[in-house]
Write a protein that holds these residues in place. Structure first.
Motif, mmCIF file in Angstrom:
data_model
loop_
_atom_site.group_PDB
_atom_site.id
_atom_site.type_symbol
_atom_site.label_atom_id
_atom_site.label_comp_id
_atom_site.label_asym_id
_atom_site.label_seq_id
_atom_site.Cartn_x
_atom_site.Cartn_y
_atom_site.Cartn_z
ATOM 1 N N THR A 129 0.833 -1.212 0.000
ATOM 2 C CA THR A 129 0.000 0.000 0.000
ATOM 3 C C THR A 129 0.860 1.252 0.000
ATOM 4 O O THR A 129 0.499 2.253 -0.632
ATOM 5 N N ALA A 130 2.003 1.221 0.680
ATOM 6 C CA ALA A 130 2.903 2.376 0.693
ATOM 7 C C ALA A 130 3.431 2.656 -0.716
ATOM 8 O O ALA A 130 3.542 3.812 -1.138
ATOM 9 N N VAL A 131 3.720 1.596 -1.471
ATOM 10 C CA VAL A 131 4.199 1.752 -2.848
ATOM 11 C C VAL A 131 3.093 2.351 -3.712
ATOM 12 O O VAL A 131 3.321 3.304 -4.467
ATOM 13 N N GLY A 132 1.885 1.814 -3.609
ATOM 14 C CA GLY A 132 0.766 2.351 -4.381
ATOM 15 C C GLY A 132 0.510 3.815 -4.065
ATOM 16 O O GLY A 132 0.309 4.639 -4.969
ATOM 17 N N ASP A 133 0.542 4.164 -2.780
ATOM 18 C CA ASP A 133 0.328 5.559 -2.380
ATOM 19 C C ASP A 133 1.433 6.464 -2.905
ATOM 20 O O ASP A 133 1.171 7.582 -3.360
ATOM 21 N N ALA A 134 2.675 5.994 -2.863
ATOM 22 C CA ALA A 134 3.802 6.803 -3.327
ATOM 23 C C ALA A 134 3.698 7.089 -4.826
ATOM 24 O O ALA A 134 3.951 8.218 -5.266
ATOM 25 N N VAL A 135 3.311 6.095 -5.605
ATOM 26 C CA VAL A 135 3.163 6.291 -7.047
ATOM 27 C C VAL A 135 2.016 7.264 -7.322
ATOM 28 O O VAL A 135 2.130 8.172 -8.146
ATOM 29 N N ARG A 136 0.907 7.100 -6.604
ATOM 30 C CA ARG A 136 -0.249 7.967 -6.791
ATOM 31 C C ARG A 136 0.098 9.414 -6.418
ATOM 32 O O ARG A 136 -0.303 10.358 -7.104
ATOM 33 N N ASP A 137 0.855 9.595 -5.343
ATOM 34 C CA ASP A 137 1.159 10.934 -4.833
ATOM 35 C C ASP A 137 2.387 11.578 -5.480
ATOM 36 O O ASP A 137 2.751 12.694 -5.122
ATOM 37 N N ALA A 138 3.029 10.895 -6.417
ATOM 38 C CA ALA A 138 4.270 11.401 -7.019
ATOM 39 C C ALA A 138 4.028 12.537 -8.018
ATOM 40 O O ALA A 138 4.979 13.139 -8.488
ATOM 41 N N GLY A 139 2.782 12.801 -8.355
ATOM 42 C CA GLY A 139 2.487 13.892 -9.285
ATOM 43 C C GLY A 139 2.752 13.540 -10.734
ATOM 44 O O GLY A 139 3.000 14.424 -11.559
ATOM 45 N N LEU A 140 2.713 12.266 -11.058
ATOM 46 C CA LEU A 140 2.980 11.823 -12.426
ATOM 47 C C LEU A 140 1.696 11.599 -13.222
ATOM 48 O O LEU A 140 1.748 11.251 -14.402
ATOM 49 N N GLY A 141 0.556 11.759 -12.567
ATOM 50 C CA GLY A 141 -0.717 11.525 -13.243
ATOM 51 C C GLY A 141 -1.010 10.053 -13.448
ATOM 52 O O GLY A 141 -1.790 9.696 -14.322
ATOM 53 N N LEU A 142 -0.413 9.197 -12.639
ATOM 54 C CA LEU A 142 -0.614 7.751 -12.767
ATOM 55 C C LEU A 142 -1.601 7.268 -11.710
ATOM 56 O O LEU A 142 -1.668 7.809 -10.609
ATOM 57 N N THR A 143 -2.350 6.240 -12.059
ATOM 58 C CA THR A 143 -3.328 5.662 -11.146
ATOM 59 C C THR A 143 -2.971 4.200 -10.906
ATOM 60 O O THR A 143 -3.383 3.315 -11.658
#
Length: 150
Positions: A41-55
């Motif tokens: 979940t930490a990895v998923g949250d980090a990718v979502r919050d990275a500002g890359l527009g990825l889901t």
């Protein structure tokens, strides 16, 4: 693309590549498998919050990150970037040629190489540089074609 993603790993912002395996099984999909299952979940949250527009989508012990197709503007920007990188490569090839020719001339002037050997070396260096420039052009053309393919 994900190099800047930092995951909160036990309170320490850690680069994603240091705590998970990132792979691209399909052209429009990135998968991330954390080495520790409890970090999913930490990895998923980090990718979502990275500002890359990825889901990202968390599925079991794997994070799937589907990539949207590039817009026309993004394709044009990618082609422009590829051309900039190609010009940088061409400049490096030309500079290597000049450096090699200076070295060959210095060897000839210093007596380590006769005139025939220096001429042959100059010819070989120019041939290698031309081959390098052709390779840069071929790779750039292929990259542009891939980028512009819908």
């Amino acid at each position: 693309m994900l190099d800047g993603v930092r995951v909160d790993y036990y309170g320490v912002p850690t680069p994603l590549a240091r705590m998970a395996t990132v792979s691209v099984p399909e052209p429009r999909l990135i998968t991330i498998k954390p080495w520790e299952g409890n970090q999913i979940t930490a990895v998923g949250d980090a990718v979502r919050d990275a500002g890359l527009g990825l889901t990202p989508q968390v599925e079991g012990d794997l994070v799937r990150v589907p990539l949207q197709p590039l817009t026309e503007q993004e394709r044009k920007e990618a082609v422009a970037s590829a051309r900039e990188h190609a010009e940088t490569a061409r400049t490096a090839v030309r500079e290597s040629l000049r450096e090699g020719e200076r070295t060959a001339t210095a060897l000839a002037e210093g007596g380590s190489l006769d005139e025939t050997g220096a001429d042959g070396l100059h010819t070989r260096l120019r041939d290698l540089a031309e081959r390098g420039l052709r390779q840069v052009d071929a790779v750039t053309a292929a990259a542009e074609q891939d980028i512009l393919a819908v």
